[in-house]
Write an enzyme that holds these catalytic residues in place. Structure first.
Site, PDB file in Angstrom:
ATOM      1  N   ASP A 158      -6.969   2.878  -0.994  1.00 50.62           N
ATOM      2  CA  ASP A 158      -5.402   1.903  -1.517  1.00 50.62           C
ATOM      3  C   ASP A 158      -5.769   0.803  -2.294  1.00 50.62           C
ATOM      4  O   ASP A 158      -7.418   0.690  -2.273  1.00 50.62           O
ATOM      5  CB  ASP A 158      -5.490   1.167  -0.177  1.00 50.62           C
TER       6      ASP A 158
ATOM      7  N   GLU B  68      -4.999   4.836  -4.660  1.00 52.22           N
ATOM      8  CA  GLU B  68      -3.772   4.583  -5.641  1.00 52.22           C
ATOM      9  C   GLU B  68      -4.217   3.273  -6.368  1.00 52.22           C
ATOM     10  O   GLU B  68      -4.379   2.748  -6.800  1.00 52.22           O
ATOM     11  CB  GLU B  68      -2.982   3.593  -4.277  1.00 52.22           C
TER      12      GLU B  68
END
Length: 484
Positions: free
Chosen positions: A232, A262
């Site tokens: 993340d 991401e």
């Protein structure tokens, strides 16, 4: 026989907080296998600051997988530790890989306030100081009293963080950098420096932090028997961190771990820079391609389909691209909302599932729907496309991106996958016909649209070509018609 790899993101943001996702996943394992899913990306499985209602990105305790009474509950939003492990075992029994979502950038929900000397910074220009240094009350001490040292006796204090966004002493929200600290340099340059995202910002220059995160990574990988990670918010973390972290976790566990990050940005050059910094150890979601899908869906026919892959990771570096249509961040109501409109969803999924480039990821919210936003399931269309990917999408690819409103491609198939090969035509306008080469081995064969949109069958000529057509605003996927 090997089949094409396909990932599924098995959650959406607005799932009800009924602690049932792990049980649902366990029951779904066999169905996912049949559908053609080869890997599942699971939501953050550890305790968040909001306990049983936390989606998982407000990280409290990385070691609490729904096992300890912390933040008001034992279970996480998705269930208990035992249910989590049972779901993973069920997936592995069906040869489906498991990727865990990990959030290392920040911590939220500290157990104690510490008095810390800090400097206030401009939230919109992160390198600009505001006013004089002051002592603030920082929620920065994490002792995890509910876990009582099980798995790890490491506790966090202000020295393990760079800064925070709340002064408890003055009940003031702002951006504070702790004394003796500095924002990481090798991060995204948005707002001048995008190190800080939320909560207590983890200091990746701190040796104790790095050692603890490696220990946790080894523990988590082995404890849950993981096959890889979804990382993340990587643009907020020193871009060299995950290269070293992954190497140490792999060495400590003896596993070859998959990793996808991401990095939410439209500029593919920034994605390429991150891939280079991690020496190819971290693939990235193709966010620029997602934005192209979003823009195309919003244009309702006023988009040049020939450019759908322009500026994307799939075109520039396909081996490092994880393709997706939508996810939990882009769904309606989220801060990064950029939803691909429903009419274009089948076409977008055909573009990621039936082509040779990229590792596609199907979104739970598309597959099962998002009731909170009145978004209906597209399972019927997606199951067709997934089956086509599993059985037909093989062999050399020929592109016919020669019309702004009607594009197509073919796959010749290969010997390993019996009766493989297909032709795809997409139109965001009035429809049309494309003469495309699919292979002389199909000469004389009849083809039908597996999506059920094109009514009439076609015959492949002696040159291996067919006049494949598509109706208005639709996708047609032509496959060899079964002999009766």
């Amino acid at each position: 026989m090997d089949f094409n790899g396909t990932m599924m993101q098995y959650f959406e943001w607005d799932l009800p907080a009924n602690q049932s996702l792990w049980k649902e996943l366990k029951e779904d394992a066999a169905k996912l296998k049949t559908a053609g899913i080869t890997a599942v990306w699971l939501p953050p499985a550890y305790k968040g600051a909001c306990g049983s209602t936390d989606v998982g990105y407000s990280v409290y305790d990385l070691y609490d997988l729904g096992e300890f009474k912390q933040k008001g509950s034992v279970a996480t939003k998705y269930g208990t530790k035992d249910e989590y492990l049972e779901a993973i075992n069920a997936l592995h029994d069906k040869d489906i890989n498991v990727y865990a979502d990990i959030v290392l950038n920040h911590r939220i929900g500290a157990d104690e306030v510490e008095e810390v000397s800090a400097q206030e910074f401009n939230e919109n220009s992160r390198n600009q100081m505001v006013g004089e240094s002051k002592t603030i009350g920082a929620w920065s001490k994490f002792t995890f009293p509910g876990r009582k040292g099980k798995y790890s006796d490491f506790t966090w204090n202000w020295t393990h963080f760079d800064g925070i966004d709340w002064d408890q002493d003055r009940a003031k929200k702002s951006l504070f950098l702790f004394k003796g600290k500095e924002w990481d340099k090798d991060v995204a340059k948005e707002l001048d420096n995008y190190d800080y995202l939320m909560g207590a910002d983890v200091d990746f220059d701190n040796q104790e932090v790095r050692e603890e995160l490696v220990r946790w990574g080894k523990w988590y990988t082995e404890f849950a028997n993981l096959d890889g990670f979804r990382l993340d918010a990587v643009k907020h973390i020193n871009k060299y961190f995950y290269k070293d972290w992954l190497k140490q976790v792999e060495e400590g566990t003896g596993k070859d771990l998959f990793a996808v990050g991401e990095y939410w940005h439209w500029n593919v050059d920034l994605l390429q820079d991150y891939i280079a910094a991690t020496e190819g150890m971290v693939k990235l979601f193709d966010v620029p391609l997602h934005f192209n899908f979003h823009n195309c869906s919003k244009a309702h026919g006023n988009y040049d389909l020939r450019t759908i892959f322009d500026g994307t990771l799939t075109r520039i570096n396909p081996l490092m691209a994880v393709t997706f249509v939508d996810n939990h961040d882009s769904q309606p109501g989220q801060s990064l909302e950029s939803w691909v409109e429903d009419w274009f969803k089948p076409m977008a999924y055909a573009l990621i599932l039936l082509r040779q480039d990229g590792y596609p990821c199907v979104f739970y919210g598309d597959y099962k729907g998002i009731p909170s936003s009145k978004i209906k399931s597209k399972k019927r269309e997606l199951d067709k496309l997934l089956k086509l990917r599993k059985l037909k999408a093989y062999g050399p690819q020929h592109d016919y991106f020669d019309d702004p409103n009607c594009i197509g491609w073919t796959r010749e198939g290969d010997e390993e996958h019996k009766e493989s090969g297909l032709a795809v035509v997409i139109s965001d306008g009035t429809g049309g016909t494309k003469r495309m080469y699919i292979g002389k081995q199909f000469a004389g064969c009849h083809f039908a649209d597996a999506m059920g949109n094109a009514r009439y069958n076609i015959k492949i000529d002696e040159d291996g070509c067919g006049n494949f057509y598509v109706n208005r605003g639709a996708v047609a996927v032509w496959v060899q018609k079964e002999n009766k």
